[in-house]
Write a protein that holds these residues in place. Structure first.
Motif, PDB file in Angstrom:
ATOM      1  N   LEU A  83      -9.782 -28.181 105.992  1.00  0.00           N
ATOM      2  CA  LEU A  83      -9.149 -29.496 105.981  1.00  0.00           C
ATOM      3  C   LEU A  83      -9.943 -30.470 106.850  1.00  0.00           C
ATOM      4  N   ILE A 133      -3.342 -20.645  96.187  1.00  0.00           N
ATOM      5  CA  ILE A 133      -4.288 -21.486  95.456  1.00  0.00           C
ATOM      6  C   ILE A 133      -5.371 -20.543  94.923  1.00  0.00           C
ATOM      7  N   ALA A 191      -5.267 -35.410 100.788  1.00  0.00           N
ATOM      8  CA  ALA A 191      -6.092 -34.667 101.731  1.00  0.00           C
ATOM      9  C   ALA A 191      -7.493 -34.486 101.175  1.00  0.00           C
ATOM     10  N   TYR A 210     -10.873 -31.843 101.605  1.00  0.00           N
ATOM     11  CA  TYR A 210     -11.311 -30.541 102.081  1.00  0.00           C
ATOM     12  C   TYR A 210     -12.813 -30.397 101.898  1.00  0.00           C
ATOM     13  N   TYR A 246      -6.468 -17.625  97.193  1.00  0.00           N
ATOM     14  CA  TYR A 246      -6.290 -17.967  98.604  1.00  0.00           C
ATOM     15  C   TYR A 246      -4.805 -18.166  98.922  1.00  0.00           C
ATOM     16  N   ARG A 257       3.775 -31.635 107.717  1.00  0.00           N
ATOM     17  CA  ARG A 257       3.291 -32.927 107.211  1.00  0.00           C
ATOM     18  C   ARG A 257       2.758 -32.801 105.780  1.00  0.00           C
ATOM     19  N   PRO A 282     -13.492 -20.404 102.605  1.00  0.00           N
ATOM     20  CA  PRO A 282     -12.331 -21.141 102.100  1.00  0.00           C
ATOM     21  C   PRO A 282     -12.476 -22.619 102.407  1.00  0.00           C
ATOM     22  N   TYR A 321      -0.591 -34.099  97.626  1.00  0.00           N
ATOM     23  CA  TYR A 321       0.525 -33.201  97.934  1.00  0.00           C
ATOM     24  C   TYR A 321       1.837 -33.971  97.991  1.00  0.00           C
ATOM     25  N   TRP A 374      -6.356 -21.552 106.069  1.00  0.00           N
ATOM     26  CA  TRP A 374      -6.556 -20.799 104.839  1.00  0.00           C
ATOM     27  C   TRP A 374      -7.013 -19.386 105.157  1.00  0.00           C
ATOM     28  N   GLY A 375      -6.622 -18.448 104.283  1.00  0.00           N
ATOM     29  CA  GLY A 375      -7.208 -17.128 104.361  1.00  0.00           C
ATOM     30  C   GLY A 375      -8.621 -17.155 103.803  1.00  0.00           C
ATOM     31  N   GLN A 376      -9.319 -16.047 103.927  1.00  0.00           N
ATOM     32  CA  GLN A 376     -10.699 -15.966 103.455  1.00  0.00           C
ATOM     33  C   GLN A 376     -10.788 -15.827 101.942  1.00  0.00           C
ATOM     34  N   PHE A 410       0.744 -29.633  93.340  1.00  0.00           N
ATOM     35  CA  PHE A 410      -0.136 -30.322  94.290  1.00  0.00           C
ATOM     36  C   PHE A 410      -1.591 -30.186  93.860  1.00  0.00           C
ATOM     37  N   GLN A 417      -7.053 -33.605  97.312  1.00  0.00           N
ATOM     38  CA  GLN A 417      -5.812 -32.988  96.843  1.00  0.00           C
ATOM     39  C   GLN A 417      -4.648 -33.933  97.120  1.00  0.00           C
ATOM     40  N   GLU A 457      -8.499 -34.603 110.808  1.00  0.00           N
ATOM     41  CA  GLU A 457      -7.960 -33.391 111.417  1.00  0.00           C
ATOM     42  C   GLU A 457      -8.645 -33.170 112.768  1.00  0.00           C
ATOM     43  N   PHE A 470      -5.621 -30.641  92.743  1.00  0.00           N
ATOM     44  CA  PHE A 470      -6.910 -30.880  93.373  1.00  0.00           C
ATOM     45  C   PHE A 470      -7.834 -31.634  92.418  1.00  0.00           C
ATOM     46  N   TRP A 474      -3.822 -25.221  92.399  1.00  0.00           N
ATOM     47  CA  TRP A 474      -2.621 -24.900  93.167  1.00  0.00           C
ATOM     48  C   TRP A 474      -1.667 -24.088  92.306  1.00  0.00           C
ATOM     49  N   TRP A 480      -3.148 -37.394 105.019  1.00  0.00           N
ATOM     50  CA  TRP A 480      -2.562 -38.729 104.887  1.00  0.00           C
ATOM     51  C   TRP A 480      -3.623 -39.782 104.573  1.00  0.00           C
ATOM     52  N   LEU A 499       4.227 -22.267  96.116  1.00  0.00           N
ATOM     53  CA  LEU A 499       4.499 -22.525  97.529  1.00  0.00           C
ATOM     54  C   LEU A 499       5.894 -22.041  97.856  1.00  0.00           C
ATOM     55  N   ASP A 516      -0.075 -31.008 104.282  1.00  0.00           N
ATOM     56  CA  ASP A 516      -1.392 -30.511 103.897  1.00  0.00           C
ATOM     57  C   ASP A 516      -1.542 -29.038 104.256  1.00  0.00           C
ATOM     58  N   LEU A 517      -2.632 -28.457 103.785  1.00  0.00           N
ATOM     59  CA  LEU A 517      -2.919 -27.034 104.004  1.00  0.00           C
ATOM     60  C   LEU A 517      -4.022 -26.938 105.046  1.00  0.00           C
ATOM     61  N   ASP A 518      -3.671 -26.602 106.264  1.00  0.00           N
ATOM     62  CA  ASP A 518      -4.712 -26.688 107.279  1.00  0.00           C
ATOM     63  C   ASP A 518      -5.188 -25.342 107.806  1.00  0.00           C
ATOM     64  N   ARG A 539       1.019 -24.297 105.048  1.00  0.00           N
ATOM     65  CA  ARG A 539       1.358 -25.697 104.832  1.00  0.00           C
ATOM     66  C   ARG A 539       2.093 -26.220 106.060  1.00  0.00           C
ATOM     67  N   ARG A 540       1.475 -27.208 106.694  1.00  0.00           N
ATOM     68  CA  ARG A 540       2.147 -27.837 107.832  1.00  0.00           C
ATOM     69  C   ARG A 540       3.318 -28.686 107.344  1.00  0.00           C
TER      70      ARG A 540
END
Lengths: 119, 113
Positions: B52, A39, B40, B42, A96, A103, B49, B97, A109-111, B102, B95, B61, B104, A49, B56, A52, A105-107, A100-101
């Motif tokens: 989350l 992203i 989602a 954020y 970034y 499910r 960064p 997905y 992230w890198g810095q 996907f 966002q 979270e 934003f 985005w 859903w 992926l 979403d993106l939970d 991705r889980r």
């Protein structure tokens, strides 16, 4: 604990190809439904985005950038690599990678890695 | 592409008061295989960064304070901060997905009044 870190050049010239690496730990590409995405965010602007790659090596790209992007993974080095060809000043952004889980979403992230495109 | 439109662009809320952020998608973000809204939220603080908060559309979270809640379905969604705290100053983005790409939303900046 899942971590991701982006690395690559901070400055590229117009028309050059950008190669960014995302080095991760805390997970492997064996979980059904997981993936690693890229992203970007231009300074002061919204998130966009890009791409992926899934656990089964399926790859998805933003249609508007599809012709310029390639995403790959190297499970031996725990890296996901994004290449973007024909860079333009409009591609200046923080890039970034994110986990991705299954499910969706993106939970994690890198810095982020700031890439400036300028001659 | 599914276009995600957030409103307002920014809002200033007094400490302890409620902040409400809206997100509207140009198409339904319900994923056909499980009938869940793939939406989602954020939070992004300067120089950091995104983090989350909600997935859903309404599931918080782990570790996210319960003053944050998500609601809505189909194409219209809301993020509510029930009692704004100083550490909530940030930009909030939705966002979807469910469908490639996907996409934003443009983000909503929340500040203290």
């Amino acid at each position: 604990q899942i971590t991701l870190k982006e690395s690559g050049p901070t400055l590229v010239k117009p028309t050059q190809t950008l190669t960014l690496a995302c080095t991760f730990s805390g997970f492997s590409f064996t979980t059904f439904g997981m993936g690693v995405g890229w992203i970007r965010q231009p300074p002061g602007k919204a998130l966009e985005w890009l791409a992926l790659i899934y656990w089964d090596d399926d790859k998805q790209y933003s249609p508007s950038l599809r012709t310029r992007l390639t995403i790959t993974k190297d499970t031996s080095t725990n890296q996901v690599v994004l290449t973007m060809t024909n860079m333009d000043p409009a591609d200046t952004a923080t890039y970034y990678c994110a986990y991705r889980r299954p499910r969706g979403d993106l939970d994690f992230w890198g810095q982020g890695a700031l890439v400036t495109v300028s001659s | 592409d599914i276009v995600m439109t957030q409103s307002p662009d920014s809002l200033a809320v007094s400490l302890g008061e409620r902040a409400i952020i809206n997100c509207k998608s140009s198409e339904s973000v319900v994923y056909s295989l499980d009938n869940k809204d793939y939406l989602a939220w954020y939070q992004q603080k300067p120089g950091q960064p995104p983090k989350l908060l909600i997935y859903w559309a309404s599931t918080r979270e782990s570790g996210v304070p319960d003053r944050f809640s998500g609601s809505g379905s189909g194409t219209d969604f809301t993020l509510t901060i029930s009692s704004l705290q100083p550490e909530d100053v940030a930009v909030y983005s939705c966002q979807q997905y469910s469908t490639i790409p996907f996409t934003f939303g443009g983000g909503t900046r929340v500040e203290i009044k």
